[in-house]
Scaffold this motif. Structure first.
Motif, PDB file in Angstrom:
ATOM      1  N   SER A 193     -28.476  11.286 -21.928  1.00  0.00           N
ATOM      2  CA  SER A 193     -28.944  12.196 -20.869  1.00  0.00           C
ATOM      3  C   SER A 193     -29.796  13.319 -21.457  1.00  0.00           C
ATOM      4  N   THR A 194     -29.422  13.810 -22.629  1.00  0.00           N
ATOM      5  CA  THR A 194     -30.254  14.832 -23.285  1.00  0.00           C
ATOM      6  C   THR A 194     -31.621  14.239 -23.623  1.00  0.00           C
ATOM      7  N   GLY A 195     -31.614  13.013 -24.127  1.00  0.00           N
ATOM      8  CA  GLY A 195     -32.890  12.348 -24.448  1.00  0.00           C
ATOM      9  C   GLY A 195     -33.769  12.182 -23.220  1.00  0.00           C
ATOM     10  N   VAL A 196     -33.155  11.780 -22.119  1.00  0.00           N
ATOM     11  CA  VAL A 196     -33.899  11.576 -20.870  1.00  0.00           C
ATOM     12  C   VAL A 196     -34.462  12.904 -20.359  1.00  0.00           C
ATOM     13  N   ARG A 197     -33.632  13.925 -20.394  1.00  0.00           N
ATOM     14  CA  ARG A 197     -34.034  15.239 -19.861  1.00  0.00           C
ATOM     15  C   ARG A 197     -35.226  15.808 -20.649  1.00  0.00           C
ATOM     16  N   VAL A 198     -35.138  15.699 -21.979  1.00  0.00           N
ATOM     17  CA  VAL A 198     -36.241  16.194 -22.826  1.00  0.00           C
ATOM     18  C   VAL A 198     -37.499  15.353 -22.562  1.00  0.00           C
ATOM     19  N   ALA A 199     -37.322  14.030 -22.536  1.00  0.00           N
ATOM     20  CA  ALA A 199     -38.484  13.137 -22.349  1.00  0.00           C
ATOM     21  C   ALA A 199     -39.140  13.359 -20.988  1.00  0.00           C
ATOM     22  N   GLU A 200     -38.322  13.454 -19.941  1.00  0.00           N
ATOM     23  CA  GLU A 200     -38.901  13.625 -18.599  1.00  0.00           C
ATOM     24  C   GLU A 200     -39.600  14.976 -18.464  1.00  0.00           C
ATOM     25  N   THR A 201     -39.070  15.998 -19.123  1.00  0.00           N
ATOM     26  CA  THR A 201     -39.714  17.318 -19.048  1.00  0.00           C
ATOM     27  C   THR A 201     -41.041  17.308 -19.804  1.00  0.00           C
ATOM     28  N   VAL A 202     -41.070  16.642 -20.952  1.00  0.00           N
ATOM     29  CA  VAL A 202     -42.330  16.505 -21.701  1.00  0.00           C
ATOM     30  C   VAL A 202     -43.367  15.795 -20.824  1.00  0.00           C
ATOM     31  N   LYS A 203     -42.946  14.710 -20.184  1.00  0.00           N
ATOM     32  CA  LYS A 203     -43.882  13.954 -19.341  1.00  0.00           C
ATOM     33  C   LYS A 203     -44.362  14.794 -18.160  1.00  0.00           C
TER      34      LYS A 203
END
Ligand SMILES: Cc1cc2nc3c(=O)[nH]c(=O)nc-3n(C[C@H](O)[C@H](O)[C@H](O)COP(=O)(O)O)c2cc1C
Length: 208
Positions: A193-203
């Motif tokens: 979930s941390t990975g997803v949150r960081v990735a989605e915010t970058v995108k």
């Protein structure tokens, strides 16, 4: 392609922190981002000597200490998102990660000293400005939130944009023995979930 760097502050290779950081990176990769894992284990990372050389005009983001840290900072500078994980040591981050944090002063003077600028302090000379950050902390029993907050405080001080994982300020989990966290499906889910949150915010930021 946007890139996420996952940094493990554990001196124990293949331990719980490494596993969780890699799990977060896997989730970011599944969303189409480039990922890179960086470890502090076995690296020569000396503490800051308070020479203030990095603050001198012309230093241009160069630290006077010649060890493994400048190469690690290059990895962070090249990232759009940074996930930092640490084992909890005495309710805080490891000594290796604290040394990196203190030496991170150099990242605030990468383009020299800006003496006056209207608006908020810290602009382009802060080399991590605007990068997205997330935290992971793993303890035998206590201190995970304090440790995640240590990581997030450093990120905020570097003018990064920090995110949680939907349920906490970071991925805060319990495991003691080497690799024990692999048995905890919920912990691995929170790391993803941390990975997803960081990735989605970058995108999302890249769409701006
Ligand atoms: C020097 C040291 C200090 C520690 N301090 C704490 C602590 O304050 N609280 C805690 O619950 N666990 C503490 N632990 C346990 C580690 O946080 C735990 O074993 C963790 O899973 C290690 O992560 P790693 O496998 O990535 O190295 C400590 C371990 C060491 C070696």
């Amino acid at each position: 392609m946007a890139k996420i760097v996952g940094l493990s502050g554990s001196p124990r290779p293949e331990g719980n922190t490494d596993i969780l950081v890699k799990e977060a990176l896997k989730a970011a990769a599944a969303l189409g981002l480039e990922t890179e894992f960086v470890t502090l284990a076995g690296k020569d990372i000396q503490p800051c000597r308070a020479c203030y050389g990095c603050r001198e005009e012309g230093a241009q983001g160069k630290c006077a200490i010649d060890d493994d840290l400048p190469a690690i900072f290059e990895r962070l500078k090249g990232a759009d998102g940074i996930i930092i994980g640490s084992p909890v040591y005495f309710l805080s981050v490891t000594a290796q990660l604290k040394a990196l944090f203190d030496r991170g002063l150099v990242l605030r003077y990468g383009k020299g000293r800006v003496k006056s600028r209207p608006g908020v302090r810290g602009g382009p000379e802060f080399l991590l400005t605007g990068k997205v950050g997330g935290a992971i902390a793993v303890a035998g029993s206590n201190g995970q939130q304090l440790t995640s907050l240590d990581i997030l405080k450093w990120m905020i001080f570097q003018n990064m944009l920090v995110v949680g994982n939907g349920v906490d300020v970071g991925t805060n989990v319990s495991a003691r023995g080497k690799g024990e966290v692999l048995k905890d499906k919920t912990a691995l889910f929170h790391a993803r979930s941390t990975g997803v949150r960081v990735a989605e915010t970058v995108k999302a930021l890249q769409r701006q």
